[in-house]
Design an enzyme around this catalytic site. Sequence first.
Site, PDB file in Angstrom:
ATOM      1  N   ASP A   1     -16.644  46.149  14.863  1.00 30.78           N
ATOM      2  CA  ASP A   1     -16.641  44.699  14.776  1.00 30.78           C
ATOM      3  C   ASP A   1     -15.467  44.276  13.882  1.00 30.78           C
ATOM      4  O   ASP A   1     -15.125  44.988  12.938  1.00 30.78           O
ATOM      5  CB  ASP A   1     -17.963  44.226  14.167  1.00 30.78           C
ATOM      6  CG  ASP A   1     -18.057  42.714  14.126  1.00 30.78           C
ATOM      7  OD1 ASP A   1     -17.822  42.099  15.165  1.00 30.78           O
ATOM      8  OD2 ASP A   1     -18.364  42.178  13.052  1.00 30.78           O
TER       9      ASP A   1
ATOM     10  N   ASP B   1     -21.937  44.561  11.187  1.00 28.87           N
ATOM     11  CA  ASP B   1     -22.729  44.067  10.058  1.00 28.87           C
ATOM     12  C   ASP B   1     -23.664  42.931  10.425  1.00 28.87           C
ATOM     13  O   ASP B   1     -24.555  42.593   9.653  1.00 28.87           O
ATOM     14  CB  ASP B   1     -21.813  43.613   8.916  1.00 28.87           C
ATOM     15  CG  ASP B   1     -20.818  42.541   9.347  1.00 28.87           C
ATOM     16  OD1 ASP B   1     -20.854  42.148  10.532  1.00 28.87           O
ATOM     17  OD2 ASP B   1     -20.016  42.096   8.518  1.00 28.87           O
TER      18      ASP B   1
ATOM     19  N   ASP C   1     -24.619  42.677  16.217  1.00 34.55           N
ATOM     20  CA  ASP C   1     -24.206  44.071  16.378  1.00 34.55           C
ATOM     21  C   ASP C   1     -25.381  45.017  16.605  1.00 34.55           C
ATOM     22  O   ASP C   1     -25.190  46.157  17.014  1.00 34.55           O
ATOM     23  CB  ASP C   1     -23.443  44.548  15.130  1.00 34.55           C
ATOM     24  CG  ASP C   1     -22.161  43.777  14.910  1.00 34.55           C
ATOM     25  OD1 ASP C   1     -21.482  43.495  15.909  1.00 34.55           O
ATOM     26  OD2 ASP C   1     -21.838  43.452  13.759  1.00 34.55           O
TER      27      ASP C   1
END
Length: 885
Positions: free
Chosen positions: A326, A613, A617
Amino acid sequence: MWFSKSPEDVFKEFGVNPAVGLTEAEAKQRLEKYGLNKLKGKPKKSIIALFLSQLKDMLIYVLLAATVITFVIKEYADAIIILLVIILNAVIGVVQEYKAEKAVEALQKMTTPKSVVRRNGETKEINSEEIVPGDIVILDAGRYVPADLRLFDSANLQIEESALTGESVPSSKDAGKLLTDPKTSIGDKTNMAFQSTLTTYGRGEGVVVATAMETEIGKIAKILDSDDNEMTPLQKRLEELGKTLGFLAIGICVLIFVIALIQKRDLFEMFLTAISLAVAAIPEGLAAIVAIVLALGVTRMSKINAIVKKLPAVETLGSVNIICSDKTGTLTQNKMTVVKQYTHNHLTDVPGTEEDLVATPDEVELIKSLVLCSDATYENGQGTGDPTEIALIILGDKYNLTRAALNAEHKRVGENPFDSDRKLMSTLNVEDEGYRVHTKGAIDNILKISTTALVNGQIVPLTDELKNDYLRITEEMSDSALRVLGVAFKDTDKILPPQEMEKDLTIIGLVGMIDPPRLEVKASIHEAKMAGIRPIMITGDHKNTAVAIAKELGIAESIEQSITGAEIDELSDEAFAANINNYRVFARVSPEHKVKIVRAFKAQGNIVSMTGDGVNDAPSLKFADIGVAMGITGTDVAKGASDMILTDDNFTTIVHAIEEGRNIYNNIKKSVIFLLSCNLGEVITIFLSILLNWPVPLLATQILWINLITDSLPAIALGVDPGDHDVMKQKPRNPKQSFFAHGAGVRAVIGGILIGIFTLVAFYYGLWEHGYQLGSGEISEAALAYARTMSFVVLAASQLFYSLSMRSSTKSIIKIGVFSNKFLIGAIIVGILLQLVVISIPPLAIAFGVHFLSLQDWLLVLGFALIPLIVNEIIKLFTKRLEVQ
């Protein structure tokens, strides 16, 4: 598709008047129909169920059978040892699994406890669990969104959605907007608000269109709930090995009885011999040793800021060849930062960390206006408010133009708040003997309402040439993925109403800001690529911004290597999977897209790690071969769904963890090959003696002693070997690769043959020394016990010495360093002492059926025991020379 319907259509569909809201009776009825507004989790397994699930393994079945047999023949000590091995392995597995399944529980905790609703024409606060579809919810700054809402009223409303969408900047909401594209991503649904996101600015009202599991966050919970964990490569290898050894043990038993019938031996004696061979074929301590090695690896990894929740994940890291990361908060710092500022003909880079910077007079005016035209605060490293405005306050701090000092000197007396249509914000502050308007916003709109410009301290007419200069700099900043804000002011001698503030302004300049990359990430990405690992960026941000960051970090080279979520939807699953290797950046993606991306990479045979995080996700963390969550900025949901947590949120830690994982796998492989070499030696010893019609050289108790005690110590020591420093110069291991690849199987066979042959030689020598020839008649019990003692010592000692050679398949023990693994040296010394204790102490000697050896025979058996080590070292030497030639 609520975002494509007008508020009036939504009111009609839910049968609610927004000015009155639902009645209490209607709300109660709907609560019974739809249920509480809370996320559901799958039923928890009991501790007993978790424990029993750990026993579903072929190797465990064989060990349980061996336990029953050893009880039947009254070898209680051996049975207890095997049971302890089984229980230890199961307990470790239960503890890890119990800690791991926390993802849905964390999602449930994220719902806000209280919400403001309108019912019976009154505004009241209720528990968010009692909210039902059709409820009218009122939002204000600092309040969580309790359910998915179709907004019908908004005033300067901004909602922090980074945990759901990956956007680093709060989303501006516009209740009046009607969206018609059915493929509109979550981040672009500006007329919607989603459960568990946070209102950061303004106010709004919305009608509840989805609660509990029907919300966007509920869909994530469903994805997590429906997931079945796949086995890691290590688990698959061990399962295959367990099945193979189990069938081998059964085959050996059958073969022994066939030979016994042919040779007309005593069937009970052959039954005991068959047990000996079955015990010899199975490395009883393998499951426990692998668990111990992994547990020790977990401890080491915790020292480098990587907390592993599931033991096999340590090994899985070693075979990772794709890292899907990410962007926000993982590759970047997750905070907007001003990096460039421009006043006429003066473009300046703003340093990241330096303080007490010196500004030109025009820059002072620019920074002063930005700070005064902000509602954010920033003190002691902590900010509140819009991240963009926090960045502006920090910019002022760097030039000693602090918010507190400026606001004290220039008190605010009026304002025109930010509006998504105007894309401007203005404040009116005291200035000298009068007042000054400070305006910031989109540069196009700033230029439309400006008639003059500040150039070298002078106010001059805003010509087309000057406008083009500002637009050119704006375009350059935008191409670098910077968010651009224009700044203007005007002086007045009276307090102006909001509608009069934004007219005939003087443009000062503009600033460019970005969520900057983490400082250490670029080097880590380079190291990962050198190790054959491909970094992939997956983000909810816009394509241009994502590609700019990816280029800077070395993840991508051009925009052609990027694709958006909308573009993914246009491709079939097959077409997407076929082209997946062409992309390095995936932008504007939803949680479902992330899972689809991970699956596509896995379909190509890759071992995929996903780092992240946010709540968004969690599904991809769960579906990836190994999910890595951020420990500091990560949500509880991400941590619960992951296999590993980084306590320092540092991408570099992932690379170190991969190196550790590779070495741990290599160490486990050393342990497995070592144990199989030892057990093969035992099988050859027993089997050849039966084929040659000799007495059995080893008793079942002696084999169990060696398997569970003597050779387990060096196997564990090999598991904590310092490892190869060049491991990150190699390509990731193929997950389909066998334990026996790259000549490991050949080494196991050679080692086993050498150990078996010299154990038989020692047995033969022991009988010959007492005047017996094999096949020449009855052998006395004393002579047989002495010969068995010699074979017992050779078998144990040769395995102990051979462990030194197992540290590397190519490097000699001299090059590695004989004493570089002190645990292994200690294990060898302890193993030899244990053999000495068993032979020397009368009660133990009687239990194991052994005699004390003469000094000459001790020297002889130790000489025999060194031969497998020496031969293997010579083979390494010749193999290396052949490779050089």
